[in-house]
Design a protein around this motif. Structure first.
Motif, mmCIF file in Angstrom:
data_model
loop_
_atom_site.group_PDB
_atom_site.id
_atom_site.type_symbol
_atom_site.label_atom_id
_atom_site.label_comp_id
_atom_site.label_asym_id
_atom_site.label_seq_id
_atom_site.Cartn_x
_atom_site.Cartn_y
_atom_site.Cartn_z
ATOM 1 N N ASP A 269 6.833 -34.197 17.278
ATOM 2 C CA ASP A 269 6.129 -35.443 16.968
ATOM 3 C C ASP A 269 6.104 -36.459 18.102
ATOM 4 O O ASP A 269 5.418 -37.467 18.000
ATOM 5 N N GLY A 270 6.835 -36.235 19.166
ATOM 6 C CA GLY A 270 6.972 -37.263 20.186
ATOM 7 C C GLY A 270 5.775 -37.379 21.099
ATOM 8 O O GLY A 270 4.932 -36.474 21.197
ATOM 9 N N VAL A 271 5.703 -38.516 21.801
ATOM 10 C CA VAL A 271 4.646 -38.760 22.781
ATOM 11 C C VAL A 271 5.030 -38.068 24.087
ATOM 12 O O VAL A 271 6.111 -38.289 24.627
ATOM 13 N N GLU A 272 4.116 -37.232 24.588
ATOM 14 C CA GLU A 272 4.391 -36.461 25.793
ATOM 15 C C GLU A 272 3.194 -36.521 26.741
ATOM 16 O O GLU A 272 2.079 -36.872 26.354
ATOM 17 N N PHE A 273 3.432 -36.132 27.980
ATOM 18 C CA PHE A 273 2.384 -36.117 28.994
ATOM 19 C C PHE A 273 1.348 -35.051 28.661
ATOM 20 O O PHE A 273 1.677 -33.892 28.392
ATOM 21 N N ALA A 274 0.064 -35.442 28.697
ATOM 22 C CA ALA A 274 -1.014 -34.500 28.397
ATOM 23 C C ALA A 274 -1.886 -34.223 29.604
ATOM 24 O O ALA A 274 -2.303 -33.077 29.824
ATOM 25 N N ALA A 275 -2.217 -35.273 30.384
ATOM 26 C CA ALA A 275 -3.157 -35.081 31.490
ATOM 27 C C ALA A 275 -3.044 -36.231 32.470
ATOM 28 O O ALA A 275 -2.527 -37.311 32.138
ATOM 29 N N GLY A 283 -7.509 -44.525 45.037
ATOM 30 C CA GLY A 283 -6.094 -44.315 44.757
ATOM 31 C C GLY A 283 -5.737 -44.536 43.301
ATOM 32 O O GLY A 283 -4.554 -44.452 42.942
ATOM 33 N N ARG A 284 -6.727 -44.809 42.452
ATOM 34 C CA ARG A 284 -6.425 -45.028 41.032
ATOM 35 C C ARG A 284 -6.026 -43.719 40.358
ATOM 36 O O ARG A 284 -6.628 -42.671 40.584
ATOM 37 N N VAL A 285 -5.029 -43.818 39.510
ATOM 38 C CA VAL A 285 -4.556 -42.698 38.708
ATOM 39 C C VAL A 285 -4.552 -43.136 37.246
ATOM 40 O O VAL A 285 -4.132 -44.248 36.925
ATOM 41 N N MET A 286 -5.033 -42.279 36.361
ATOM 42 C CA MET A 286 -4.905 -42.503 34.931
ATOM 43 C C MET A 286 -4.148 -41.333 34.321
ATOM 44 O O MET A 286 -4.550 -40.183 34.469
ATOM 45 N N GLU A 287 -3.033 -41.641 33.669
ATOM 46 C CA GLU A 287 -2.278 -40.631 32.933
ATOM 47 C C GLU A 287 -2.584 -40.774 31.448
ATOM 48 O O GLU A 287 -2.828 -41.879 30.958
ATOM 49 N N VAL A 288 -2.554 -39.651 30.732
ATOM 50 C CA VAL A 288 -2.764 -39.656 29.284
ATOM 51 C C VAL A 288 -1.522 -39.074 28.623
ATOM 52 O O VAL A 288 -1.087 -37.963 28.963
ATOM 53 N N TRP A 289 -0.982 -39.826 27.674
ATOM 54 C CA TRP A 289 0.204 -39.426 26.927
ATOM 55 C C TRP A 289 -0.149 -39.445 25.437
ATOM 56 O O TRP A 289 -0.888 -40.322 24.983
ATOM 57 N N THR A 290 0.400 -38.487 24.676
ATOM 58 C CA THR A 290 0.005 -38.394 23.268
ATOM 59 C C THR A 290 1.050 -37.643 22.455
ATOM 60 O O THR A 290 1.851 -36.887 23.009
ATOM 61 N N ASP A 291 0.989 -37.836 21.148
ATOM 62 C CA ASP A 291 1.777 -37.021 20.224
ATOM 63 C C ASP A 291 0.909 -35.980 19.521
ATOM 64 O O ASP A 291 1.372 -35.279 18.624
ATOM 65 N N GLN A 292 -0.360 -35.876 19.929
ATOM 66 C CA GLN A 292 -1.285 -34.929 19.313
ATOM 67 C C GLN A 292 -1.210 -33.564 19.998
ATOM 68 O O GLN A 292 -0.794 -33.451 21.146
ATOM 69 N N PRO A 293 -1.655 -32.502 19.311
ATOM 70 C CA PRO A 293 -1.562 -31.158 19.900
ATOM 71 C C PRO A 293 -2.707 -30.791 20.825
ATOM 72 O O PRO A 293 -2.622 -29.793 21.544
ATOM 73 N N GLY A 294 -3.794 -31.593 20.813
ATOM 74 C CA GLY A 294 -4.952 -31.232 21.615
ATOM 75 C C GLY A 294 -5.513 -32.390 22.407
ATOM 76 O O GLY A 294 -5.272 -33.565 22.085
ATOM 77 N N ILE A 295 -6.259 -32.057 23.455
ATOM 78 C CA ILE A 295 -6.977 -33.064 24.234
ATOM 79 C C ILE A 295 -8.335 -32.485 24.616
ATOM 80 O O ILE A 295 -8.431 -31.378 25.149
ATOM 81 N N GLN A 296 -9.387 -33.228 24.318
ATOM 82 C CA GLN A 296 -10.752 -32.832 24.664
ATOM 83 C C GLN A 296 -11.115 -33.476 25.996
ATOM 84 O O GLN A 296 -11.049 -34.701 26.143
ATOM 85 N N PHE A 297 -11.472 -32.650 26.954
ATOM 86 C CA PHE A 297 -11.966 -33.136 28.249
ATOM 87 C C PHE A 297 -13.466 -32.929 28.276
ATOM 88 O O PHE A 297 -13.956 -31.804 28.206
ATOM 89 N N TYR A 298 -14.202 -34.049 28.383
ATOM 90 C CA TYR A 298 -15.658 -34.005 28.457
ATOM 91 C C TYR A 298 -16.088 -34.662 29.755
ATOM 92 O O TYR A 298 -15.699 -35.792 30.053
ATOM 93 N N ALA A 299 -16.909 -33.952 30.527
ATOM 94 C CA ALA A 299 -17.316 -34.404 31.863
ATOM 95 C C ALA A 299 -18.672 -35.096 31.869
ATOM 96 O O ALA A 299 -19.331 -35.132 32.906
ATOM 97 N N SER A 300 -19.079 -35.649 30.747
ATOM 98 C CA SER A 300 -20.369 -36.354 30.596
ATOM 99 C C SER A 300 -21.528 -35.541 31.176
ATOM 100 O O SER A 300 -22.362 -36.051 31.918
ATOM 101 N N ASN A 301 -21.547 -34.278 30.767
ATOM 102 C CA ASN A 301 -22.557 -33.351 31.292
ATOM 103 C C ASN A 301 -23.973 -33.688 30.848
ATOM 104 O O ASN A 301 -24.942 -33.246 31.480
ATOM 105 N N TRP A 302 -24.103 -34.443 29.762
ATOM 106 C CA TRP A 302 -25.433 -34.712 29.212
ATOM 107 C C TRP A 302 -25.966 -36.080 29.589
ATOM 108 O O TRP A 302 -27.092 -36.425 29.215
ATOM 109 N N PHE A 303 -25.197 -36.886 30.305
ATOM 110 C CA PHE A 303 -25.766 -38.121 30.845
ATOM 111 C C PHE A 303 -26.822 -37.746 31.889
ATOM 112 O O PHE A 303 -26.665 -36.757 32.614
ATOM 113 N N ASP A 304 -27.871 -38.561 31.983
ATOM 114 C CA ASP A 304 -28.963 -38.175 32.883
ATOM 115 C C ASP A 304 -29.573 -39.346 33.639
ATOM 116 O O ASP A 304 -30.658 -39.222 34.222
#
Length: 359
Positions: A269-275, A283-304
């Motif tokens: 159940d704990g919050v852990e490093f995901a991405a 030099g900006r870094v964004m870390e994602v931490w979560t207690d969920q089992p999944g992470i959806q990575f979407y690269a905005s492929n449909w923006f035009d």
């Protein structure tokens, strides 16, 4: 907006409106340590997020609109900066069964119901129960049958900017009838600044040995597959653009990355490093931490490039990254996946943290 060391906030008056008899407004939060965020209670949207680079220069790193009218009229992309639910991601054929009763949802993505349907949690006005310098408390009651889902569900959602420059989201939900709840946050991030180029040179790490492959309409097959020797292996840092257009059936189905990774969890159940994602020029870094089992990575492929962000710059293909913590897609129809069922007397809880730093 060119890089500088000044933060230029949107005017609150541009978000003064009402919908369904409820007032919409814009709120400003500060971490106290260099990050400023503006949010609206229409869909719990993050409208601006000002973050410094390694030289101390600020950019607004989320895609959004400069006034509420553009959100209400959906002038380009519906899911900008919002909470998504009742069910984040896709449900096959807009149907699921609970206790031998079949429920039918609006279909709004090929043959699927996506992110709660035609009027999900992103399209309602949330009550603002409390707001302070760095925190805002939202609530919303979804009536039984809303968008086809069973149960009256009471939601609570807290956005906090911490002194460690974290954007922390805490969700809770309770129901009076068995239902499915799977919430997520849907900001589109461009660590160079909104509209300032694409994400293909970002270095991405995802703490996942496995992912959930899907079919041609983006519904998981039920397999939990290894990322080894595939373009989905981000256990070590890879440049996003390096393999995004590889000759790979899964990438063709999604026009690039738009998949769920199975996070390597050490705690139940704990919050852990995901991405994490690193943008080399700023030099900006964004870390994602979560207690969920999944992470959806979407690269905005449909923006035009057909719509502009809040500073007048077109939002082109692959000009932003979404990293959405959640349970897996189509879980109501996949009993082998982690359950999203919520029963009366239970409390759904989720924590997601986006942490910002430089290197």
């Amino acid at each position: 907006m060119n890089a500088n060391n000044k933060i230029e906030l949107l005017k609150a008056e541009a978000f003064d409106a009402s919908l369904d008899g409820k007032k919409i407004a814009l709120y400003t939060l500060e971490s106290g340590n260099g990050i400023t965020m503006q949010v609206t209670n229409f869909g719990g949207r993050v409208v601006t997020l000002w973050v410094p680079d390694k030289a101390g220069n600020y950019e607004d790193i989320v895609v959004g609109y400069e006034n509420i009218d553009r959100y209400l009229n959906n002038t380009g992309e519906r899911f900008l900066g919002c909470v998504v639910g009742r069910y984040a991601n896709r449900i096959a054929n807009g149907k699921f069964t609970i206790d031998n009763v079949e429920y039918t949802l609006p279909v709004n993505n090929a043959t699927n119901s996506l992110h709660g349907g035609l009027k999900g949690l992103d399209s309602v006005v949330w009550d603002v129960d409390k707001v302070s310098g760095n925190e805002i408390h939202f609530s919303y009651t979804s009536p039984d049958g809303e968008e086809g889902y069973p149960g009256t569900v009471k939601y609570k959602m807290v956005y906090t900017l911490t002194p460690d420059n974290e954007f922390k989201i805490a969700y809770e939900a309770e129901t009076d009838k068995a239902t499915h709840v799977n919430l997520s946050h849907h900001s589109y991030f461009n660590l160079k600044g909104e509209g300032n180029g694409d994400i293909l040179d970002y270095m991405l790490t995802i703490n996942a040995d496995k992912y959930t492959p899907y079919n041609e309409v983006n519904i998981p097959t039920g397999e939990i597959a290894s990322v080894k020797d595939t373009p989905f292996d981000f256990l070590t840092s890879y440049r996003i653009g390096e393999r995004i257009d590889n000759d790979n059936e899964q990438l063709k189905f999604g026009a690039g990355y738009d998949h769920n990774w199975v996070i390597n969890k050490e705690m139940k159940d704990g919050v852990e490093f995901a991405a994490s994602v690193y943008e080399p020029s700023s030099g900006r870094v964004m870390e994602v931490w979560t207690d969920q089992p999944g992470i959806q990575f979407y690269a905005s492929n449909w923006f035009d490039g057909s719509f502009n962000g809040k500073y007048g710059k077109p939002i082109n293909r692959r000009a932003a990254i979404a990293l959405e913590t959640q349970k897996y897609p189509d879980t109501p129809n996949k009993p082998e996946f982690p359950s999203t069922r919520l029963n009366p007397g239970e409390v759904y809880k989720q924590t997601c943290i986006y942490k910002f730093l430089t290197k």
